[in-house]
Enzyme design. Structure first.
Site, PDB file in Angstrom:
ATOM      1  CD  GLN A   1     -13.197  11.623   5.422  1.00 38.39           C
ATOM      2  OE1 GLN A   1     -13.536  12.235   4.415  1.00 38.39           O
ATOM      3  NE2 GLN A   1     -13.970  10.716   5.978  1.00 38.39           N
TER       4      GLN A   1
ATOM      5  CB  CYS B   1      11.100  -1.353  16.717  1.00 36.85           C
ATOM      6  SG  CYS B   1      11.659   0.089  17.628  1.00 36.85           S
TER       7      CYS B   1
ATOM      8  N   GLY C   1     -14.461  16.196  -1.875  1.00 40.70           N
ATOM      9  CA  GLY C   1     -14.271  14.785  -2.194  1.00 40.70           C
ATOM     10  C   GLY C   1     -14.497  13.846  -1.031  1.00 40.70           C
TER      11      GLY C   1
ATOM     12  CB  VAL D   1      -3.828   6.925   5.156  1.00 39.85           C
ATOM     13  CG1 VAL D   1      -4.912   6.923   6.219  1.00 39.85           C
ATOM     14  CG2 VAL D   1      -4.123   5.878   4.088  1.00 39.85           C
TER      15      VAL D   1
ATOM     16  CB  CYS E   1      12.317  -2.162  21.488  1.00 40.66           C
ATOM     17  SG  CYS E   1      10.748  -2.321  20.641  1.00 40.66           S
TER      18      CYS E   1
ATOM     19  CG  HIS F   1      -9.036   7.940   8.808  1.00 39.88           C
ATOM     20  ND1 HIS F   1      -9.869   7.967   7.718  1.00 39.88           N
ATOM     21  CD2 HIS F   1      -9.839   8.071   9.895  1.00 39.88           C
ATOM     22  CE1 HIS F   1     -11.132   8.102   8.122  1.00 39.88           C
ATOM     23  NE2 HIS F   1     -11.135   8.176   9.434  1.00 39.88           N
TER      24      HIS F   1
ATOM     25  NE  ARG G   1      -2.854  -1.507  -0.882  1.00 39.34           N
ATOM     26  CZ  ARG G   1      -2.683  -2.767  -1.295  1.00 39.34           C
ATOM     27  NH1 ARG G   1      -2.695  -3.754  -0.451  1.00 39.34           N
ATOM     28  NH2 ARG G   1      -2.519  -3.024  -2.567  1.00 39.34           N
TER      29      ARG G   1
HETATM   30 ZN    ZN Z   1      10.269  -0.373  19.489  1.00 41.55          ZN
END
Ligand code: ZN
Length: 242
Positions: free
Chosen positions: A104, A145, A185, A106, A148, A122, A73
């Site tokens: 709205q 990530c 729109g 993304v 972490c 959103h 996407r």
């Molecule tokens: Zn993290």
């Protein structure tokens, strides 16, 4: 001899005299950029596999599939370009700095067009964050990530999730403070988009609707502009600039 002004001229006059403007855009703004609509029957969510990966829980169930789906996407969005409608809204904000852009969508195209502090109701596919520690990355898809090692996800509001309360509050304030609210729109049927034009109207704001098809909010609008955003918004801008 004077002619009766058409809807476009009336909209230009309203925008020129406004002290504060709020613009709420939806999928119709990005259609000419080739972005599929988000939640409609033919849209992104309904494409093959979309429903499997539209809940945040799906990340735990199938992390590899989840990341692959959302990375595709993102790739589609990154391959798209802002269209003249996006560019016109960014230009409106330059000409009239007290203009808030709410969307709205993304796809991040309003920001890429030069829009400032765009309120993305959103979220955005162009930001990724760690599902565990919240560490932000982007605009690139990330499996793990960097801080972490937990799974990362796009910073979009998925089914069953709350909207960002800060963004929502800013959008609500922008709507209430606006003299003129421009709806572009978006059918504005689903919360919270549905509430924003109403919040503006309740505070005395004038509503301009711009869409290819009739909207239920047309009945409350001071001006109804019927047509495609990428064609009508640049024409509005010419009138405001002159
Ligand atoms: Zn993290």
């Amino acid at each position: 001899m004077t002619e009766n002004p058409g809807p476009l001229d009336t909209a230009i006059a309203l925008l020129r005299s406004a002290r504060r403007i709020a613009v709420l855009s939806g999928a119709g703004l990005s259609k000419a950029s080739g972005i599929p609509t988000y939640r409609e029957a033919d849209g992104l969510w309904m494409q093959q596999g979309a429903l499997k990966f539209s809940h945040a829980d799906d990340l735990q169930r199938d992390p590899a599939g989840f990341t692959r789906f959302w990375a595709e996407r993102l790739a589609a969005v990154e391959a798209a370009e802002p269209n003249p409608g996006h560019l016109a809204l960014a230009e409106l904000q330059r000409l009239r700095p007290a203009t808030r852009l709410i969307t709205q969508n993304v796809d991040g195209l309003l920001t890429r067009a030069g829009g400032l502090d765009v309120l993305e109701l959103h979220g955005s596919l162009r930001r990724w964050r760690c599902d565990h520690c919240g560490n932000r990355h982007g605009p690139w898809p990330l499996h793990r990530c960097l801080r972490c090692g937990s799974h990362a996800r796009p910073d979009v509001v998925m089914f069953g999730e709350m909207l960002n309360p800060g963004v929502l509050l800013d959008a609500q304030m922008a709507a209430e403070e606006a003299d003129v609210f421009l709806l572009v729109g978006s059918t504005a049927i689903v919360y919270p988009a549905a509430d924003l034009p109403l919040a503006s109207l309740a505070k005395g704001g004038r509503l301009i609707t711009l869409d290819v098809a009739p909207l239920h909010l047309d009945a409350s609008a001071a001006v109804v502009l019927r047509g495609a955003a990428e064609l009508l918004l640049p024409r509005l801008l010419v009138g405001i600039r002159d």
